[in-house]
Design a protein around this motif. Structure first.
Motif, short mmCIF file in Angstrom:
data_model
loop_
_atom_site.label_atom_id
_atom_site.label_comp_id
_atom_site.label_asym_id
_atom_site.label_seq_id
_atom_site.Cartn_x
_atom_site.Cartn_y
_atom_site.Cartn_z
N PHE A 111 -4.11 22.07 18.43
CA PHE A 111 -3.28 21.09 19.12
C PHE A 111 -1.81 21.47 18.98
CE2 PHE A 111 -7.16 18.93 17.81
CZ PHE A 111 -7.60 18.45 19.03
N VAL A 112 -1.04 21.21 20.04
CA VAL A 112 0.38 21.54 20.06
C VAL A 112 1.19 20.27 19.88
CG1 VAL A 112 2.26 22.48 21.45
CG2 VAL A 112 -0.02 23.49 21.61
N ASN A 113 2.16 20.30 19.00
CA ASN A 113 3.07 19.18 18.81
C ASN A 113 4.19 19.34 19.83
OD1 ASN A 113 5.06 17.36 17.97
ND2 ASN A 113 4.45 17.54 15.81
N TRP A 114 3.99 18.78 21.03
CA TRP A 114 4.93 18.97 22.13
C TRP A 114 6.32 18.42 21.80
CZ3 TRP A 114 3.56 22.16 25.90
CH2 TRP A 114 2.19 22.37 26.12
N LYS A 115 6.36 17.31 21.12
CA LYS A 115 7.65 16.71 20.78
C LYS A 115 8.43 17.64 19.86
CE LYS A 115 9.76 12.64 18.67
NZ LYS A 115 9.54 11.33 17.99
N ARG A 116 7.75 18.16 18.83
CA ARG A 116 8.41 19.06 17.90
C ARG A 116 8.84 20.35 18.60
NH1 ARG A 116 11.97 20.27 14.50
NH2 ARG A 116 11.49 21.99 13.07
N MET A 117 8.03 20.84 19.52
CA MET A 117 8.35 22.06 20.25
C MET A 117 9.62 21.88 21.08
SD MET A 117 5.81 24.37 22.63
CE MET A 117 5.81 23.26 24.04
N LYS A 118 9.73 20.73 21.75
CA LYS A 118 10.92 20.45 22.56
C LYS A 118 12.15 20.31 21.70
CE LYS A 118 8.35 18.23 26.33
NZ LYS A 118 8.10 16.95 27.04
N GLU A 119 11.99 19.63 20.54
CA GLU A 119 13.13 19.46 19.65
C GLU A 119 13.61 20.81 19.12
OE1 GLU A 119 11.64 16.87 16.64
OE2 GLU A 119 11.96 15.03 17.82
N LYS A 120 12.67 21.66 18.73
CA LYS A 120 13.03 22.97 18.21
C LYS A 120 13.69 23.82 19.30
CE LYS A 120 12.92 26.43 15.25
NZ LYS A 120 13.82 26.48 14.08
N THR A 121 13.18 23.74 20.53
CA THR A 121 13.76 24.49 21.63
C THR A 121 15.18 24.02 21.92
OG1 THR A 121 11.58 24.85 22.62
CG2 THR A 121 13.49 25.15 24.05
N THR A 122 15.39 22.71 21.92
CA THR A 122 16.73 22.16 22.14
C THR A 122 17.69 22.69 21.09
OG1 THR A 122 15.82 20.14 23.12
CG2 THR A 122 18.08 20.04 22.29
N GLN A 123 17.22 22.74 19.86
CA GLN A 123 18.04 23.24 18.75
C GLN A 123 18.39 24.72 18.96
OE1 GLN A 123 16.20 22.72 14.92
NE2 GLN A 123 17.59 24.15 13.91
N LEU A 124 17.41 25.52 19.36
CA LEU A 124 17.64 26.95 19.58
C LEU A 124 18.60 27.19 20.75
CD1 LEU A 124 14.05 28.40 19.12
CD2 LEU A 124 16.06 29.01 17.77
N LEU A 125 18.38 26.48 21.84
CA LEU A 125 19.25 26.63 23.01
C LEU A 125 20.69 26.29 22.67
CD1 LEU A 125 16.93 25.08 25.77
CD2 LEU A 125 17.40 27.51 25.39
N GLY A 126 20.86 25.20 21.91
CA GLY A 126 22.20 24.79 21.51
C GLY A 126 22.83 25.78 20.55
N SER A 127 22.02 26.31 19.64
CA SER A 127 22.53 27.25 18.65
C SER A 127 23.08 28.51 19.30
CB SER A 127 21.40 27.64 17.68
OG SER A 127 21.80 28.65 16.80
N PHE A 128 22.45 28.96 20.39
CA PHE A 128 22.90 30.18 21.05
C PHE A 128 23.72 29.91 22.31
CE2 PHE A 128 19.06 31.65 18.76
CZ PHE A 128 19.66 32.64 17.97
N GLY A 129 24.00 28.64 22.57
CA GLY A 129 24.80 28.30 23.74
C GLY A 129 24.15 28.67 25.05
N ILE A 130 22.84 28.49 25.13
CA ILE A 130 22.09 28.86 26.35
C ILE A 130 22.01 27.66 27.28
CG2 ILE A 130 19.90 29.71 27.26
CD1 ILE A 130 19.45 31.03 24.53
N PRO A 131 22.52 27.75 28.50
CA PRO A 131 22.53 26.62 29.43
C PRO A 131 21.18 26.39 30.10
CG PRO A 131 23.53 28.52 30.48
CD PRO A 131 23.20 28.94 29.08
N ALA A 132 20.25 25.82 29.36
CA ALA A 132 18.92 25.53 29.90
C ALA A 132 18.34 24.33 29.16
CB ALA A 132 18.00 26.74 29.75
#
Length: 497
Positions: A111-132
Motif C-alpha cells: 500500500f502507498v501512503n499517498w498523503k505522505r508521498m505528496k508531502e515529501k514531494t512538496t518538500q523536495l520541490l521546495g528544497s530545490f526551487g522546482i516550479p511544479a
C-alpha cells in the motif's frame, strides 16, 4: 571547495567484439565540483559513464567511491552506492504525476501512503526551487522542469555522484539557466557532478575541471580556468596546434560562382536550431562544420523539413517556396542522405532495386507504379554508374557493405534528377577506398551542375571537398570560411570564439 575525491577510476578498459572502447582511462570526481567530460563522437564518454553506473562491467582497472573499492554489476548496485544518472532523454513516465514519478519503483509495501508521498514531494520541490506541483502530470511540465524532477529524485535517493548526460540539449537559454542554478545548489551541498555536453560555452560556465577523451583514451584532465576553448577544441579533434596550419585547403573553382539555387532566411526548427540564413549556388559544394552537437545536422534537416520547421522562408531559383514536409523538398529537386544510414536511409526489408527507385516512386505517386522492367532498368543503370557492388538488383540491401549502401541512397536521389543534394556523414563507417570514391562522386555531381552540402566529422574530408564552410556552435552559425581562411586552424578559432 572540498578536494576529497568522491569517485576514482584508474586504468579502466572496456572492449566489445572488434572494438576497443576504453583503454587505460582514469577519471576522478571531487565532492562539491562540476566536472566536464568532453570528447567527440566515439571518444568513449558514454562507455565510461556506463561503467560508472554499472550498465557495463569493466574489463580491467579499479574504481573507488569515497575511498572504498567497488565493482558495480548493475545500475541498482551503483544507485545503492549513491550514483545517480539523468540522461538526455527523460526516463520518467509522462502520464504519471510529479509525485508518482518521484517515488515510482521505490515502494516496498503493498500500500502507498499517498498523503505522505505528496508531502515529501512538496518538500523536495521546495528544497530545490522546482516550479511544479506534486499532483501535476509530468507531461505538463517543461523539459527543464522534468530534468530537475529527475535530479531531485536522484538526490532523494542519497545521491553522492550525479551524472548529467547532455541535459541541456533540448533546453532554451532560460531553462539552461534554471538547470545551472540547481546544479550550483547541489554543488554547494557537496555533490560531485559529472557534466557531459557538446556546448562549449556551457561547459566553461559551470565546470570546475574538464577531462578530455579521444578514441577511447584519456587525453588529459585540466582546470577549466587554465584551458582555453581553442586548446579544448584542439585536444578533442586530435590536431596539434603547430600541425593544424599545414592542412591542405581546397581552392575555389569556377563552379562556385553560379546563380543561387536555394536561399534560406531566418530558418529554424523544432529541433532547437536557431534562425539562420543560408545560400547555395549552382554547382557549389559547401558544408556545415562544428563539433558534434553544434547543430550542423539539425540545420540541414530544417532545410529538407525532416524536422518540423518553425520559422523562416526558402527560395528556390529565386522564387519563394513552401517546404514544410520532405515531400515538398523532393518535388523541388532536393535530396537528402541522412546521418543515420540504417535508421533513416535504407529500407532494410527491401532489395537494392527497390531502395534505388524508392524516391522516384514516391514522386510519381501510389497510383502510378513503376513497372518491374522500368525499375530493373533504372537499378542496373545506377549500379553500373556508381559501381555498386551487389550480386544482383534483387539482393537485400542489408547484405551490402556500408559504402555500397550509401551508394544505393545516392542512386536513389540521382534518379530523381535533383538540383540540390544534402549529404550528412556520407562516409561514416566505410572503408578508406570507398570514402575516396564517394568524395570523387561528390565532385563529379558538382561538375554536372548539382549543388551539394557536405557534412563530415572528418575536417580533412571537408577541406578536400568544400569550397565554403559554415561554422556552427551551440546550434547557431558563428562564422563562414572561404579561400585562404579555409583551414582547420581557422575553423577551431571560430568554434572557440
Amino acid at each position: 571547495m572540498q578536494t576529497e575525491n568522491v569517485l576514482e577510476m584508474q586504468g579502466i578498459c572496456k572492449s566489445f567484439p572488434g572494438v576497443r572502447a576504453l583503454h587505460n582511462v582514469s577519471f576522478t570526481l571531487r565532492k562539491g565540483e562540476v566536472h566536464g567530460l568532453m570528447g567527440e563522437n566515439g571518444a568513449g564518454k558514454s562507455t565510461l559513464i556506463k561503467v560508472m553506473t554499472g550498465v557495463y562491467e569493466k574489463d580491467a582497472g579499479h574504481m573507488m567511491v569515497e575511498g572504498k573499492p567497488i565493482h558495480f554489476r548493475s545500475p541498482e548496485e551503483a544507485q545503492d552506492f549513491g550514483v545517480g544518472t539523468v540522461y538526455q532523454e527523460i526516463t520518467l513516465c509522462p502520464n504519471l504525476t510529479v509525485a508518482e514519478n518521484m517515488f515510482i519503483g521505490r515502494g516496498r509495501y503493498a500500500f502507498v501512503n499517498w498523503k505522505r508521498m505528496k508531502e515529501k514531494t512538496t518538500q523536495l520541490l521546495g528544497s530545490f526551487g522546482i516550479p511544479a506541483r506534486p499532483t501535476q502530470q509530468l507531461s505538463s511540465c517543461s523539459l527543464a522542469v522534468q530534468q530537475m524532477i529527475a535530479i531531485a529524485r536522484a538526490m532523494d535517493m542519497d545521491c553522492k555522484i550525479l551524472i548529467l548526460d547532455e541535459p541541456t540539449s533540448s533546453l532554451d537559454e532560460d531553462e539552461v539557466r534554471k538547470l545551472f542554478s540547481l546544479m550550483r545548489e547541489l554543488k554547494s551541498r557537496g555533490v560531485g557532478i559529472v557534466f557531459v555536453t557538446h556546448f562549449l560555452d556551457q561547459v566553461y560556465e559551470i565546470s570546475d575541471r574538464i577531462t578530455v577523451l579521444r578514441n577511447g583514451e584519456l587525453i588529459g584532465e585540466y582546470d577549466a580556468s587554465s584551458l582555453s576553448q581553442f586548446e579544448l577544441v584542439s585536444k578533442m579533434m586530435g590536431k596539434a596546434l603547430e600541425d593544424v596550419s599545414q592542412m591542405k585547403r581546397r581552392e575555389p573553382s569556377a563552379r562556385d560562382g553560379g546563380e543561387p539555387v536555394l536561399e534560406a532566411t531566418g530558418l529554424s526548427s523544432a529541433a532547437g536550431v536557431r534562425p539562420f540564413d543560408f545560400t547555395i549556388r549552382k554547382g557549389e559544394i559547401n558544408g556545415f562544420t562544428g563539433l558534434l552537437g553544434s547543430g550542423r545536422s539539425e540545420s540541414v534537416r530544417a532545410i529538407f523539413a525532416a524536422d518540423k520547421v518553425t520559422g523562416g522562408e526558402i527560395k528556390m531559383n529565386g522564387k519563394k517556396v513552401k517546404i514544410s514536409e520532405p515531400i515538398h523538398a523532393m518535388k523541388l529537386g532536393i535530396g537528402y542522405l541522412p546521418e543515420d544510414r540504417k535508421g533513416d536511409g535504407i529500407i532494410a526489408d527491401l532489395s537494392v532495386r527497390d531502395n534505388i527507385v524508392l524516391a522516384l516512386q514516391v514522386l510519381k505517386g501510389f497510383f502510378k507504379p513503376l513497372s518491374r522492367k522500368q525499375a530493373e532498368a533504372f537499378a542496373e543503370e545506377y549500379i553500373e554508374y556508381l559501381k555498386i557492388k551487389a550480386p544482383s538488383t534483387s539482393t537485400p540491401i542489408t547484405s551490402l557493405s556500408g559504402g555500397n549502401q550509401q551508394k544505393v541512397i545516392l542512386a536513389r536521389w540521382l534518379l530523381t534528377h535533383l538540383q540540390y543534394l544534402i549529404l550528412d556523414e556520407p562516409t561514416r563507417g566505410i572503408d578508406v577506398g570507398t570514402k575516396v570514391e564517394i568524395q570523387r562522386l561528390v565532385l563529379k555531381f558538382a561538375e554536372d551542375g548539382v549543388s551539394v552540402t557536405f557534412i563530415s566529422s572528418e575536417i580533412e574530408e571537408m577541406l578536400r571537398t568544400c569550397s565554403r564552410l559554415i561554422v556552427m556552435k551551440d546550434r547557431a552559425i558563428v562564422g563562414e570560411l572561404t579561400g585562404e581562411n579555409l583551414t582547420e586552424t581557422d575553423i577551431m578559432h571560430v568554434i572557440a570564439g
